[in-house]
Design an enzyme around this catalytic site. Structure first.
Site, mmCIF file in Angstrom:
data_model
loop_
_atom_site.group_PDB
_atom_site.id
_atom_site.type_symbol
_atom_site.label_atom_id
_atom_site.label_comp_id
_atom_site.label_asym_id
_atom_site.label_seq_id
_atom_site.Cartn_x
_atom_site.Cartn_y
_atom_site.Cartn_z
ATOM 1 C CD GLU A 179 3.633 2.485 9.546
ATOM 2 O OE1 GLU A 179 4.332 2.656 10.568
ATOM 3 O OE2 GLU A 179 3.983 1.761 8.610
ATOM 4 C CE LYS A 221 6.284 4.295 7.799
ATOM 5 N NZ LYS A 221 7.615 4.152 8.388
#
Ligand code: 13P
Length: 344
Positions: A179, A221
Protein backbone atom coordinates in the site's frame (compact mmCIF):
# COMPACT_ATOMS: atom_id res chain seq x y z
CA UNK A 1 3.03 -22.24 0.53
CA UNK A 2 3.24 -22.63 -3.24
CA UNK A 3 3.14 -19.73 -5.66
CA UNK A 4 -0.17 -21.06 -6.97
CA UNK A 5 -1.74 -20.93 -3.54
CA UNK A 6 -0.65 -17.29 -3.03
CA UNK A 7 -2.09 -16.41 -6.42
CA UNK A 8 -5.38 -18.08 -5.53
CA UNK A 9 -5.65 -16.15 -2.24
CA UNK A 10 -4.81 -12.82 -3.91
CA UNK A 11 -7.35 -13.46 -6.65
CA UNK A 12 -10.09 -14.48 -4.24
CA UNK A 13 -9.51 -11.47 -2.01
CA UNK A 14 -9.99 -9.05 -4.89
CA UNK A 15 -12.56 -10.87 -7.00
CA UNK A 16 -15.87 -9.06 -7.62
CA UNK A 17 -18.44 -9.04 -6.08
CA UNK A 18 -16.26 -8.97 -2.96
CA UNK A 19 -13.72 -6.66 -1.42
CA UNK A 20 -11.80 -6.17 1.81
CA UNK A 21 -12.79 -4.44 5.04
CA UNK A 22 -9.80 -2.63 6.57
CA UNK A 23 -10.40 -2.82 10.34
CA UNK A 24 -6.72 -2.58 11.28
CA UNK A 25 -6.65 0.84 12.92
CA UNK A 26 -3.86 1.10 15.47
CA UNK A 27 -4.91 1.75 19.07
CA UNK A 28 -4.05 5.39 18.55
CA UNK A 29 -6.21 5.75 15.42
CA UNK A 30 -9.24 3.83 16.72
CA UNK A 31 -9.04 5.93 19.91
CA UNK A 32 -9.42 9.07 17.79
CA UNK A 33 -12.44 7.54 16.03
CA UNK A 34 -13.95 6.54 19.40
CA UNK A 35 -13.26 10.00 20.75
CA UNK A 36 -15.39 11.49 17.95
CA UNK A 37 -18.38 9.41 19.11
CA UNK A 38 -17.56 9.85 22.83
CA UNK A 39 -16.68 6.20 23.48
CA UNK A 40 -13.84 5.40 25.85
CA UNK A 41 -11.04 3.49 24.11
CA UNK A 42 -10.60 0.50 26.44
CA UNK A 43 -9.47 -2.92 25.17
CA UNK A 44 -12.95 -4.29 25.91
CA UNK A 45 -14.68 -1.51 23.95
CA UNK A 46 -12.33 -2.06 21.04
CA UNK A 47 -13.03 -5.82 21.20
CA UNK A 48 -16.79 -5.22 21.37
CA UNK A 49 -16.69 -2.89 18.39
CA UNK A 50 -14.68 -5.33 16.27
CA UNK A 51 -17.03 -8.15 17.30
CA UNK A 52 -19.98 -6.05 16.15
CA UNK A 53 -18.33 -5.62 12.73
CA UNK A 54 -17.42 -9.29 12.31
CA UNK A 55 -20.85 -10.57 13.42
CA UNK A 56 -22.74 -8.50 10.84
CA UNK A 57 -25.14 -10.95 9.24
CA UNK A 58 -24.29 -11.96 5.66
CA UNK A 59 -21.15 -9.79 5.58
CA UNK A 60 -19.41 -12.70 3.85
CA UNK A 61 -21.54 -12.11 0.74
CA UNK A 62 -19.65 -8.88 0.08
CA UNK A 63 -16.45 -9.09 2.11
CA UNK A 64 -13.67 -11.54 1.19
CA UNK A 65 -11.19 -10.59 3.88
CA UNK A 66 -10.76 -8.35 6.91
CA UNK A 67 -7.48 -6.72 7.91
CA UNK A 68 -6.90 -6.81 11.67
CA UNK A 69 -4.58 -5.01 14.07
CA UNK A 70 -2.16 -6.91 16.35
CA UNK A 71 -4.41 -6.47 19.39
CA UNK A 72 -7.52 -7.66 17.53
CA UNK A 73 -6.07 -10.90 16.15
CA UNK A 74 -5.34 -11.88 19.77
CA UNK A 75 -8.92 -11.16 20.90
CA UNK A 76 -12.03 -13.39 20.78
CA UNK A 77 -15.80 -13.19 20.42
CA UNK A 78 -17.91 -13.06 23.60
CA UNK A 79 -18.26 -16.85 23.20
CA UNK A 80 -14.44 -17.08 23.42
CA UNK A 81 -13.85 -18.02 19.78
CA UNK A 82 -10.61 -16.34 18.64
CA UNK A 83 -11.38 -13.75 15.94
CA UNK A 84 -9.03 -15.42 13.43
CA UNK A 85 -10.91 -18.71 13.70
CA UNK A 86 -14.31 -16.99 13.78
CA UNK A 87 -13.64 -15.22 10.47
CA UNK A 88 -12.11 -18.27 8.80
CA UNK A 89 -15.23 -20.27 9.75
CA UNK A 90 -17.38 -17.62 8.04
CA UNK A 91 -15.31 -17.87 4.86
CA UNK A 92 -13.82 -14.42 5.45
CA UNK A 93 -10.02 -14.41 5.24
CA UNK A 94 -8.26 -12.79 8.21
CA UNK A 95 -5.37 -10.47 7.38
CA UNK A 96 -2.98 -8.52 9.57
CA UNK A 97 -1.33 -5.10 9.43
CA UNK A 98 2.35 -5.76 10.00
CA UNK A 99 4.01 -2.37 9.68
CA UNK A 100 4.67 -0.62 12.97
CA UNK A 101 3.82 2.89 11.78
CA UNK A 102 5.54 5.87 10.18
CA UNK A 103 8.33 8.00 11.68
CA UNK A 104 9.96 11.24 10.43
CA UNK A 105 12.89 10.57 8.09
CA UNK A 106 14.96 13.18 9.94
CA UNK A 107 14.41 15.17 13.17
CA UNK A 108 13.07 18.27 11.40
CA UNK A 109 11.37 16.52 8.49
CA UNK A 110 7.64 16.42 7.83
CA UNK A 111 8.10 13.35 5.64
CA UNK A 112 7.64 9.90 7.15
CA UNK A 113 8.97 6.45 6.41
CA UNK A 114 7.07 3.36 7.48
CA UNK A 115 8.95 0.94 9.73
CA UNK A 116 8.49 -2.65 10.88
CA UNK A 117 11.01 -4.87 9.08
CA UNK A 118 12.95 -5.83 12.22
CA UNK A 119 11.68 -9.13 13.60
CA UNK A 120 8.99 -9.31 10.91
CA UNK A 121 9.62 -12.98 10.10
CA UNK A 122 9.10 -14.00 13.74
CA UNK A 123 5.86 -12.05 13.99
CA UNK A 124 4.57 -13.60 10.76
CA UNK A 125 5.01 -17.11 12.15
CA UNK A 126 2.83 -16.14 15.10
CA UNK A 127 0.20 -14.36 12.97
CA UNK A 128 -0.08 -17.42 10.76
CA UNK A 129 -0.77 -19.57 13.79
CA UNK A 130 -3.50 -17.10 14.73
CA UNK A 131 -5.14 -17.67 11.33
CA UNK A 132 -3.87 -14.79 9.15
CA UNK A 133 -3.58 -15.51 5.43
CA UNK A 134 -2.49 -12.11 4.21
CA UNK A 135 -0.80 -8.95 5.46
CA UNK A 136 -0.72 -5.20 4.88
CA UNK A 137 1.99 -2.52 4.97
CA UNK A 138 1.09 1.14 4.37
CA UNK A 139 3.56 3.78 3.25
CA UNK A 140 2.41 7.41 3.17
CA UNK A 141 3.51 10.00 0.67
CA UNK A 142 2.41 13.54 1.35
CA UNK A 143 2.22 16.23 -1.33
CA UNK A 144 2.99 19.84 -0.43
CA UNK A 145 4.24 21.95 -3.27
CA UNK A 146 5.33 24.85 -1.03
CA UNK A 147 7.49 22.53 1.06
CA UNK A 148 8.67 20.75 -2.11
CA UNK A 149 7.55 17.33 -0.99
CA UNK A 150 7.54 14.47 -1.63
CA UNK A 151 11.30 14.18 -1.99
CA UNK A 152 12.78 11.47 -4.20
CA UNK A 153 14.57 10.18 -1.09
CA UNK A 154 11.26 9.61 0.72
CA UNK A 155 9.68 7.77 -2.20
CA UNK A 156 12.79 5.62 -2.56
CA UNK A 157 12.92 4.70 1.13
CA UNK A 158 9.25 3.81 1.32
CA UNK A 159 9.29 1.75 -1.87
CA UNK A 160 12.42 -0.13 -0.70
CA UNK A 161 10.72 -1.04 2.56
CA UNK A 162 7.48 -2.05 0.82
CA UNK A 163 9.38 -4.35 -1.53
CA UNK A 164 11.48 -5.96 1.21
CA UNK A 165 8.30 -6.44 3.31
CA UNK A 166 6.56 -8.14 0.37
CA UNK A 167 9.48 -10.52 -0.11
CA UNK A 168 9.62 -11.52 3.58
CA UNK A 169 5.85 -12.07 3.67
CA UNK A 170 5.83 -14.29 0.59
CA UNK A 171 8.77 -16.27 1.97
CA UNK A 172 6.52 -16.99 4.97
CA UNK A 173 3.70 -18.20 2.73
CA UNK A 174 1.36 -15.22 3.01
CA UNK A 175 0.02 -12.65 0.54
CA UNK A 176 1.38 -9.11 0.99
CA UNK A 177 -0.91 -6.16 0.30
CA UNK A 178 1.43 -3.43 -0.84
CA UNK A 179 0.00 0.00 0.00
CA UNK A 180 1.77 3.14 -1.21
CA UNK A 181 -0.73 5.87 -0.28
CA UNK A 182 -0.33 9.30 -1.85
CA UNK A 183 -2.36 11.39 0.58
CA UNK A 184 -5.24 13.58 -0.60
CA UNK A 185 -4.80 16.11 2.23
CA UNK A 186 -3.19 18.95 0.26
CA UNK A 187 -4.40 21.66 -2.10
CA UNK A 188 -2.80 20.03 -5.15
CA UNK A 189 -4.41 19.35 -8.51
CA UNK A 190 -5.42 15.96 -9.89
CA UNK A 191 -2.49 16.28 -12.33
CA UNK A 192 -0.04 16.57 -9.43
CA UNK A 193 -1.60 13.51 -7.78
CA UNK A 194 -1.14 11.61 -11.06
CA UNK A 195 2.49 12.67 -11.35
CA UNK A 196 3.45 11.62 -7.81
CA UNK A 197 1.40 8.40 -7.85
CA UNK A 198 2.80 7.33 -11.18
CA UNK A 199 6.38 8.02 -10.10
CA UNK A 200 5.84 6.04 -6.89
CA UNK A 201 4.22 3.05 -8.60
CA UNK A 202 6.97 2.93 -11.23
CA UNK A 203 9.69 2.79 -8.62
CA UNK A 204 7.73 0.35 -6.48
CA UNK A 205 7.43 -2.22 -9.26
CA UNK A 206 11.11 -1.84 -10.06
CA UNK A 207 11.97 -2.58 -6.42
CA UNK A 208 9.52 -5.49 -6.23
CA UNK A 209 11.31 -6.95 -9.21
CA UNK A 210 14.76 -6.41 -7.62
CA UNK A 211 13.52 -8.19 -4.52
CA UNK A 212 12.29 -11.12 -6.58
CA UNK A 213 8.70 -10.71 -5.40
CA UNK A 214 6.23 -12.93 -7.24
CA UNK A 215 3.73 -10.41 -8.65
CA UNK A 216 1.04 -13.07 -9.01
CA UNK A 217 0.97 -13.37 -5.23
CA UNK A 218 0.52 -9.73 -4.18
CA UNK A 219 -2.28 -7.17 -4.14
CA UNK A 220 -1.70 -3.47 -4.77
CA UNK A 221 -3.62 -1.08 -2.52
CA UNK A 222 -3.28 2.37 -4.09
CA UNK A 223 -4.94 5.74 -3.75
CA UNK A 224 -7.18 6.85 -6.58
CA UNK A 225 -6.00 9.73 -8.77
CA UNK A 226 -7.91 12.55 -7.20
CA UNK A 227 -7.70 16.31 -6.51
CA UNK A 228 -6.27 17.32 -3.11
CA UNK A 229 -8.99 17.82 -0.52
CA UNK A 230 -8.21 21.56 -0.26
CA UNK A 231 -7.96 22.15 -4.00
CA UNK A 232 -10.53 24.69 -5.27
CA UNK A 233 -11.01 22.59 -8.38
CA UNK A 234 -12.35 19.10 -7.72
CA UNK A 235 -12.15 16.58 -10.57
CA UNK A 236 -15.36 14.89 -11.70
CA UNK A 237 -16.19 11.25 -11.04
CA UNK A 238 -15.46 10.26 -14.63
CA UNK A 239 -12.12 12.09 -14.60
CA UNK A 240 -11.02 10.40 -11.36
CA UNK A 241 -11.99 7.01 -12.78
CA UNK A 242 -10.29 7.48 -16.15
CA UNK A 243 -7.09 9.01 -14.72
CA UNK A 244 -6.85 6.26 -12.09
CA UNK A 245 -7.16 3.47 -14.66
CA UNK A 246 -4.71 5.26 -16.96
CA UNK A 247 -2.11 5.53 -14.20
CA UNK A 248 -2.54 1.88 -13.25
CA UNK A 249 -2.24 0.73 -16.85
CA UNK A 250 0.94 2.73 -17.20
CA UNK A 251 2.56 1.18 -14.13
CA UNK A 252 1.01 -2.06 -12.88
CA UNK A 253 2.07 -5.26 -14.63
CA UNK A 254 -0.64 -7.63 -15.83
CA UNK A 255 0.61 -10.37 -13.51
CA UNK A 256 -0.75 -8.53 -10.46
CA UNK A 257 -4.10 -10.25 -9.84
CA UNK A 258 -5.91 -7.42 -8.11
CA UNK A 259 -6.01 -3.80 -7.13
CA UNK A 260 -7.91 -2.96 -3.96
CA UNK A 261 -8.29 0.76 -3.38
CA UNK A 262 -8.08 2.61 -0.10
CA UNK A 263 -10.73 5.29 0.51
CA UNK A 264 -8.25 7.83 1.93
CA UNK A 265 -10.76 10.33 3.33
CA UNK A 266 -13.20 10.43 0.40
CA UNK A 267 -16.87 10.60 1.36
CA UNK A 268 -18.56 7.19 1.60
CA UNK A 269 -20.62 7.86 -1.51
CA UNK A 270 -17.76 9.16 -3.66
CA UNK A 271 -15.54 6.20 -2.77
CA UNK A 272 -18.33 3.94 -4.06
CA UNK A 273 -19.07 6.06 -7.15
CA UNK A 274 -15.44 6.22 -8.23
CA UNK A 275 -15.01 2.45 -7.98
CA UNK A 276 -18.27 1.90 -9.83
CA UNK A 277 -17.26 4.22 -12.65
CA UNK A 278 -14.02 2.31 -13.18
CA UNK A 279 -15.79 -1.04 -13.29
CA UNK A 280 -18.66 0.24 -15.44
CA UNK A 281 -16.52 1.07 -18.43
CA UNK A 282 -16.00 -1.56 -21.11
CA UNK A 283 -12.30 -0.76 -21.24
CA UNK A 284 -10.20 -3.92 -20.94
CA UNK A 285 -8.44 -4.16 -17.56
CA UNK A 286 -6.04 -7.00 -16.74
CA UNK A 287 -6.58 -7.01 -12.94
CA UNK A 288 -9.56 -7.24 -10.57
CA UNK A 289 -10.55 -3.77 -9.34
CA UNK A 290 -12.07 -3.82 -5.88
CA UNK A 291 -11.97 -2.08 -2.50
CA UNK A 292 -10.09 -2.33 0.78
CA UNK A 293 -11.85 0.51 2.54
CA UNK A 294 -11.51 1.53 6.17
CA UNK A 295 -13.28 4.83 6.75
CA UNK A 296 -15.68 4.58 3.79
CA UNK A 297 -17.10 1.37 5.27
CA UNK A 298 -16.82 2.09 8.97
CA UNK A 299 -17.73 5.76 9.35
CA UNK A 300 -21.52 5.23 9.14
CA UNK A 301 -21.13 2.14 11.33
CA UNK A 302 -19.36 4.05 14.10
CA UNK A 303 -21.85 6.92 13.89
CA UNK A 304 -24.80 4.54 14.21
CA UNK A 305 -23.23 2.67 17.15
CA UNK A 306 -22.15 5.48 19.50
CA UNK A 307 -21.03 2.82 21.98
CA UNK A 308 -24.65 1.89 22.71
CA UNK A 309 -25.52 -1.83 22.99
CA UNK A 310 -29.08 -1.07 21.85
CA UNK A 311 -27.74 0.35 18.60
CA UNK A 312 -25.64 -2.65 17.59
CA UNK A 313 -28.10 -3.84 14.98
CA UNK A 314 -28.48 -0.31 13.45
CA UNK A 315 -24.74 -0.12 13.29
CA UNK A 316 -24.47 -3.54 11.60
CA UNK A 317 -27.13 -2.45 9.09
CA UNK A 318 -24.94 0.54 8.22
CA UNK A 319 -21.93 -1.72 7.59
CA UNK A 320 -24.07 -4.16 5.61
CA UNK A 321 -25.36 -1.31 3.44
CA UNK A 322 -21.96 0.16 2.52
CA UNK A 323 -20.50 -3.31 1.96
CA UNK A 324 -23.36 -4.21 -0.37
CA UNK A 325 -23.11 -0.91 -2.27
CA UNK A 326 -19.36 -1.26 -2.73
CA UNK A 327 -19.91 -4.84 -3.83
CA UNK A 328 -22.28 -3.51 -6.53
CA UNK A 329 -19.55 -1.03 -7.50
CA UNK A 330 -17.07 -3.88 -8.10
CA UNK A 331 -19.52 -5.05 -10.77
CA UNK A 332 -20.21 -1.56 -12.13
CA UNK A 333 -23.83 -1.98 -11.03
CA UNK A 334 -24.14 0.72 -8.36
CA UNK A 335 -26.65 3.52 -8.78
CA UNK A 336 -27.50 6.38 -6.43
CA UNK A 337 -31.06 5.04 -5.96
CA UNK A 338 -29.54 2.11 -4.08
CA UNK A 339 -28.47 4.57 -1.35
CA UNK A 340 -32.12 4.96 -0.37
CA UNK A 341 -33.15 1.30 -0.31
CA UNK A 342 -34.01 -0.26 3.03
CA UNK A 343 -31.12 -2.23 4.53
CA UNK A 344 -32.74 -3.40 7.79
P1 13P B 1 -9.10 4.16 4.41
O1 13P B 1 -10.05 3.46 3.46
O2 13P B 1 -9.80 4.81 5.57
O3 13P B 1 -8.13 5.05 3.70
O4 13P B 1 -8.24 3.03 5.11
C1 13P B 1 -7.69 2.05 4.36
C2 13P B 1 -6.45 1.61 4.99
O5 13P B 1 -6.29 0.45 5.28
C3 13P B 1 -5.38 2.58 5.25
O6 13P B 1 -4.20 1.89 5.54
Amino acid sequence: MSHNKLNEIAKNLSKPPKGILAADESTNTISKRFNDIKVESTDENRRKYRELLFKTKDLNKFISGIILFDETIRQSTSEKVPFGRFLNDLGIMPGIKVDTGAVPIAPESIEKVTEGLDGLGKRLIEYKELGALFTKWRAIIDINEESRIPSDYLIDLNCSNLARYAKIVQDHGMVPIVEPEVLMDGAHSIEKCYEVTSKTQKLLFKKLDHNDVNLKGILLKPNMIISGRKSPSQASISEVASQTVKCLKENVPKDVPGIVFLSGGQSNELATQHLNEMNKSNEEKPWNLSFSYGRALQQPTLNAWQGNDNKISNSQNALFKRSKLNSSATLGKYSEDLENSNYE
